[in-house]
Design a protein around this motif. Structure first.
Motif, PDB file in Angstrom:
ATOM      1  N   GLY A   1       4.667   9.799  -7.651  1.00  0.00           N
ATOM      2  CA  GLY A   1       4.697   9.502  -9.119  1.00  0.00           C
ATOM      3  C   GLY A   1       6.115   8.336 -10.311  1.00  0.00           C
ATOM      4  N   CYS A   2       6.066   7.627 -10.519  1.00  0.00           N
ATOM      5  CA  CYS A   2       6.196   6.543 -10.737  1.00  0.00           C
ATOM      6  C   CYS A   2       6.507   5.522 -11.681  1.00  0.00           C
ATOM      7  N   ASP A   3       6.859   4.671 -12.237  1.00  0.00           N
ATOM      8  CA  ASP A   3       6.394   3.004 -12.311  1.00  0.00           C
ATOM      9  C   ASP A   3       7.384   2.208 -11.422  1.00  0.00           C
ATOM     10  N   GLN A   4       8.603   2.642 -11.025  1.00  0.00           N
ATOM     11  CA  GLN A   4       8.618   1.181  -9.977  1.00  0.00           C
ATOM     12  C   GLN A   4       9.798   2.643  -9.070  1.00  0.00           C
TER      13      GLN A   4
ATOM     14  N   ALA B   1       5.140   6.666   4.279  1.00  0.00           N
ATOM     15  CA  ALA B   1       5.752   5.799   2.761  1.00  0.00           C
ATOM     16  C   ALA B   1       7.664   5.285   3.454  1.00  0.00           C
ATOM     17  N   ALA B   2       7.210   5.895   4.354  1.00  0.00           N
ATOM     18  CA  ALA B   2       9.020   5.950   5.329  1.00  0.00           C
ATOM     19  C   ALA B   2       9.259   4.307   5.446  1.00  0.00           C
TER      20      ALA B   2
ATOM     21  N   ALA C   1       0.906  -0.908  -0.171  1.00  0.00           N
ATOM     22  CA  ALA C   1       0.120  -0.111  -0.480  1.00  0.00           C
ATOM     23  C   ALA C   1       0.659   1.422   0.085  1.00  0.00           C
ATOM     24  N   GLU C   2       1.918   1.249   0.639  1.00  0.00           N
ATOM     25  CA  GLU C   2       2.970   2.351   0.507  1.00  0.00           C
ATOM     26  C   GLU C   2       3.482   2.905  -0.472  1.00  0.00           C
ATOM     27  N   ALA C   3       4.229   1.320  -1.244  1.00  0.00           N
ATOM     28  CA  ALA C   3       4.541   1.828  -2.420  1.00  0.00           C
ATOM     29  C   ALA C   3       3.480   2.196  -3.688  1.00  0.00           C
ATOM     30  N   ARG C   4       2.091   1.962  -3.225  1.00  0.00           N
ATOM     31  CA  ARG C   4       1.402   1.954  -4.207  1.00  0.00           C
ATOM     32  C   ARG C   4       1.145   3.753  -4.186  1.00  0.00           C
ATOM     33  N   ALA C   5       0.908   4.109  -3.097  1.00  0.00           N
ATOM     34  CA  ALA C   5       0.806   5.347  -2.925  1.00  0.00           C
ATOM     35  C   ALA C   5       2.253   5.370  -3.443  1.00  0.00           C
ATOM     36  N   ILE C   6       3.367   6.433  -2.710  1.00  0.00           N
ATOM     37  CA  ILE C   6       4.949   6.711  -3.445  1.00  0.00           C
ATOM     38  C   ILE C   6       4.370   6.699  -4.951  1.00  0.00           C
ATOM     39  N   ALA C   7       3.647   5.467  -5.523  1.00  0.00           N
ATOM     40  CA  ALA C   7       4.078   5.702  -7.228  1.00  0.00           C
ATOM     41  C   ALA C   7       3.185   6.410  -7.617  1.00  0.00           C
ATOM     42  N   ASP C   8       1.836   6.613  -7.478  1.00  0.00           N
ATOM     43  CA  ASP C   8      -0.090   7.104  -6.979  1.00  0.00           C
ATOM     44  C   ASP C   8       0.796   9.141  -8.067  1.00  0.00           C
ATOM     45  N   ARG C   9       0.840   8.772  -9.638  1.00  0.00           N
ATOM     46  CA  ARG C   9       0.978  10.108 -10.375  1.00  0.00           C
ATOM     47  C   ARG C   9       0.164  10.979  -9.664  1.00  0.00           C
TER      48      ARG C   9
ATOM     49  N   TRP D   1      10.390  -2.089  -6.183  1.00  0.00           N
ATOM     50  CA  TRP D   1       8.810  -2.390  -6.175  1.00  0.00           C
ATOM     51  C   TRP D   1       7.503  -1.512  -7.601  1.00  0.00           C
ATOM     52  N   ASN D   2       7.259  -2.388  -7.896  1.00  0.00           N
ATOM     53  CA  ASN D   2       6.288  -2.074  -8.838  1.00  0.00           C
ATOM     54  C   ASN D   2       5.276  -1.132  -8.781  1.00  0.00           C
ATOM     55  N   ALA D   3       5.044  -0.367  -9.598  1.00  0.00           N
ATOM     56  CA  ALA D   3       3.717   0.359  -9.014  1.00  0.00           C
ATOM     57  C   ALA D   3       2.297   0.873  -8.480  1.00  0.00           C
ATOM     58  N   ASP D   4       2.183  -0.808  -8.544  1.00  0.00           N
ATOM     59  CA  ASP D   4       1.333  -1.492  -8.591  1.00  0.00           C
ATOM     60  C   ASP D   4       1.767  -2.443  -6.690  1.00  0.00           C
ATOM     61  N   GLY D   5       3.042  -2.044  -6.391  1.00  0.00           N
ATOM     62  CA  GLY D   5       3.789  -2.641  -4.901  1.00  0.00           C
ATOM     63  C   GLY D   5       3.792  -3.355  -4.838  1.00  0.00           C
TER      64      GLY D   5
END
Length: 284
Positions: A43-46, A283-284, A30-38, A63-67
């Motif tokens: 916002g990022c791909d990985q 996310a830390a 969930a944290e990874a998805r939050a970081i990657a969310d544009r 980690w991929n954007a889907d976590g």
């Protein structure tokens, strides 16, 4: 605690890179998805964590954007490699990943002055169990098609593992390829128990490939380093290209060589630093 990061990209394939050699960084899905969310995150791909390693200059966690955590990312390897080379001042470095040990080296700057890095991606996996596939098949052209049985729009893709699974369809026109429509379907096809990255490759010459990639867990990206490597290997195995070619992607070009002497795949391309920032406490 708050966590500083670097936003980097390789041909537009973008990453949030976190230094984790002094303090662990292990975001939940969930944290990874939050970081990657544009829309609401960085916002990022990985997302990339640079961790300590007993075998190399650093360990790279992805980690991929889907976590979901994955084993390999070619463009990210170039970015992390550049950071390690800049910090050490040395011409080469080693990066440990879940897919194995990768060597990186400085390459000649591009004509526009962009810094370039070469990554030795190692030997590609070509056996059906390497991909992996759910059943035994010749990975030069697997029994898979999209569309009517008597007139499929896509068929007989090559399969290659570059530390992660790739399916490569050869198409007459990459711009017209149904990447968004077919990519998700093939990514989750039962033939690929670990899902798959899906490439759509147009052969433009013995030394040039136009490629678009639906990336597992990230969707359509501007570039995919392991996808470019897989496309060159799949094309060369079918006699469609030589063992060295320029791969054109939406974000720019990579030079890929499948070295005959030892079977290793070399990937050369640019890296860029976009900005720095600090992750929110969640996310830390």
């Amino acid at each position: 605690m708050s966590r500083p990061f670097l936003k980097m990209n390789g041909l537009g394939n973008d990453f949030v890179v976190v230094e984790a050699r002094s303090a662990p960084f292990r975001p939940s899905e969930a944290e990874a998805r939050a970081i990657a969310d544009r829309a609401s995150g960085v916002g990022c791909d990985q997302i990339i964590g640079i961790e300590p390693s007993d075998r190399a200059d650093a360990f790279m966690r992805i980690w991929n954007a889907d976590g979901g955590e994955v084993s390999a990312c070619g463009n990210a390897t170039r970015c992390v490699g550049w950071l390690l080379l800049e910090a050490s001042g040395r011409p080469s470095a080693a990066i440990e990943t879940e897919a194995g040990l990768l060597q990186v080296a400085r390459a000649e700057d591009a004509a526009d002055g962009a810094k370039q890095v070469t990554v030795d991606m190692g030997v590609p996996g070509l056996d059906w169990r390497d991909i992996p596939l759910a059943e035994e098949m010749d990975t030069r052209g697997v029994e898979l098609q999209v569309g009517p049985i008597d007139d499929p729009i896509l068929h007989t893709p090559g399969c290659v593992s570059m530390g992660n699974p790739h399916v490569v369809f050869f198409v007459p026109d990459a711009e017209a390829a149904p990447v968004r429509e077919v990519g998700p379907m093939i990514e989750h096809h039962l033939l690929f128990p670990e899902r798959a990255n899906v490439g759509f490759a147009q052969i433009k010459g013995r030394d040039r490939i136009r490629l678009r990639v639906w990336e597992r867990g990230a969707g359509l990206t501007k570039a995919c380093g392991t996808g470019a490597c897989a496309a060159l290997v799949a094309a060369a195995r079918r006699g469609l290209t030589d063992r060295k070619a320029t791969v054109e992607m939406d974000g720019g070009e990579l030079v890929i060589e499948w070295r005959e002497s030892d079977g290793h795949v070399l990937m050369t391309g640019p890296v860029a630093v976009e900005f720095t920032g600090t992750l929110k406490d969640r996310a830390a």
